[in-house]
Design an enzyme around this catalytic site. Structure first.
Site, PDB file in Angstrom:
ATOM      1  CG  ASP A   1      -0.292   2.526   7.711  1.00 45.05           C
ATOM      2  OD1 ASP A   1      -1.652   2.830   7.621  1.00 45.05           O
ATOM      3  OD2 ASP A   1       0.924   1.818   7.458  1.00 45.05           O
TER       4      ASP A   1
ATOM      5  CG  ASP B   1       2.161   8.593   7.221  1.00 44.39           C
ATOM      6  OD1 ASP B   1       2.112   8.375   6.328  1.00 44.39           O
ATOM      7  OD2 ASP B   1       1.482   8.074   8.116  1.00 44.39           O
TER       8      ASP B   1
ATOM      9  CB  SER C   1      -4.114   6.387   8.090  1.00 47.14           C
ATOM     10  OG  SER C   1      -2.819   7.288   8.760  1.00 47.14           O
TER      11      SER C   1
ATOM     12  CG  ASP D   1       4.563   0.524   6.685  1.00 49.99           C
ATOM     13  OD1 ASP D   1       5.041   1.532   6.951  1.00 49.99           O
ATOM     14  OD2 ASP D   1       3.168   0.450   6.871  1.00 49.99           O
TER      15      ASP D   1
END
Length: 217
Positions: free
Chosen positions: A8, A10, A109, A167
């Site tokens: 990922d 961000d 992403s 995350d």
């Protein structure tokens, strides 16, 4: 079995996650959109064009279209990220480790490609990735698995050969729905979220990542 690692962006590669809220709030206020920070949870996981489409229905305003507002937010977040963001600890070490040991690497992403490209190049990490897949390439964003499946297919990898590094809860769900292994690296605020039990492993930092861990899951 794992030969491909999908990242990922961000909150995992870059500490850009808090900057999104700042950009969205500033641009919304500029256009008189009656949105507040506590309402951002209503659109968690949506892509930015979906966010402003939602605002247009739920919190209508006069003047600029939802698409124009989304593009202004993108311009703002890219500028803020260049000025204030950084590559998170352990990321470059991990990318170098994976490349040295022959793993395929992908960036998957929910952000638009123009943001991913701008920031990956600005922070000098684009060259680590064999393929980049964005929200622009698929019809549905996370928690739908499409972006991970698209990236894996482009790398000629089966889902069972892939490890996802994420995350967020939505990203974790997307990775598991794609039938991939998932390691989560939540921020401190959300680290103890019980939903992360769905992941195969949880790290406090990417500095804790190593090949022994990868080979054990």
């Amino acid at each position: 079995m794992i030969n491909t690692v999908l990242f990922d962006m961000d909150g995992l590669l870059l500490d850009t996650e808090p900057l999104w809220g700042e950009s969205m709030l500033d641009v919304a206020q500029k256009h008189g959109i009656p949105i507040s920070r506590d309402r951002f949870k209503e659109t968690t996981g949506l892509r930015i064009y979906e966010v402003t489409d939602y605002w247009a229905v739920k919190y209508p305003w006069q003047g600029s279209t939802a698409e124009i507002v989304a593009n202004e937010i993108l311009d703002d977040i890219i500028d803020r990220s260049r000025k204030h963001a950084s590559v998170l600890p352990g990321i470059e070490k991990t990318l170098q480790l994976l490349k040295t040991n022959g793993f395929k690497t992908g960036l998957a992403s929910s952000s638009p490609m123009r943001m991913i490209t701008a920031l990956a190049e600005h922070f000098n990490i684009a060259h680590y990735f064999d393929f980049i897949s964005s929200a622009d390439n698929v019809s549905l964003g996370k928690p739908h698995p499409a972006v991970f499946l698209h990236c894996a297919a482009a790398l000629n990898s089966l889902p069972i050969e892939c490890l996802v590094l994420e995350d967020s809860v939505n990203g974790m769900i997307a990775g598991k729905a794609a039938r991939m292994k998932v390691i989560v690296v939540p921020d401190e605020l959300h680290f103890n979220d019980a939903r992360f039990a769905l992941a195969d492993y949880k790290l406090q930092s990417m500095e804790d990542f190593n090949l022994q861990l990868l080979n054990s899951i």
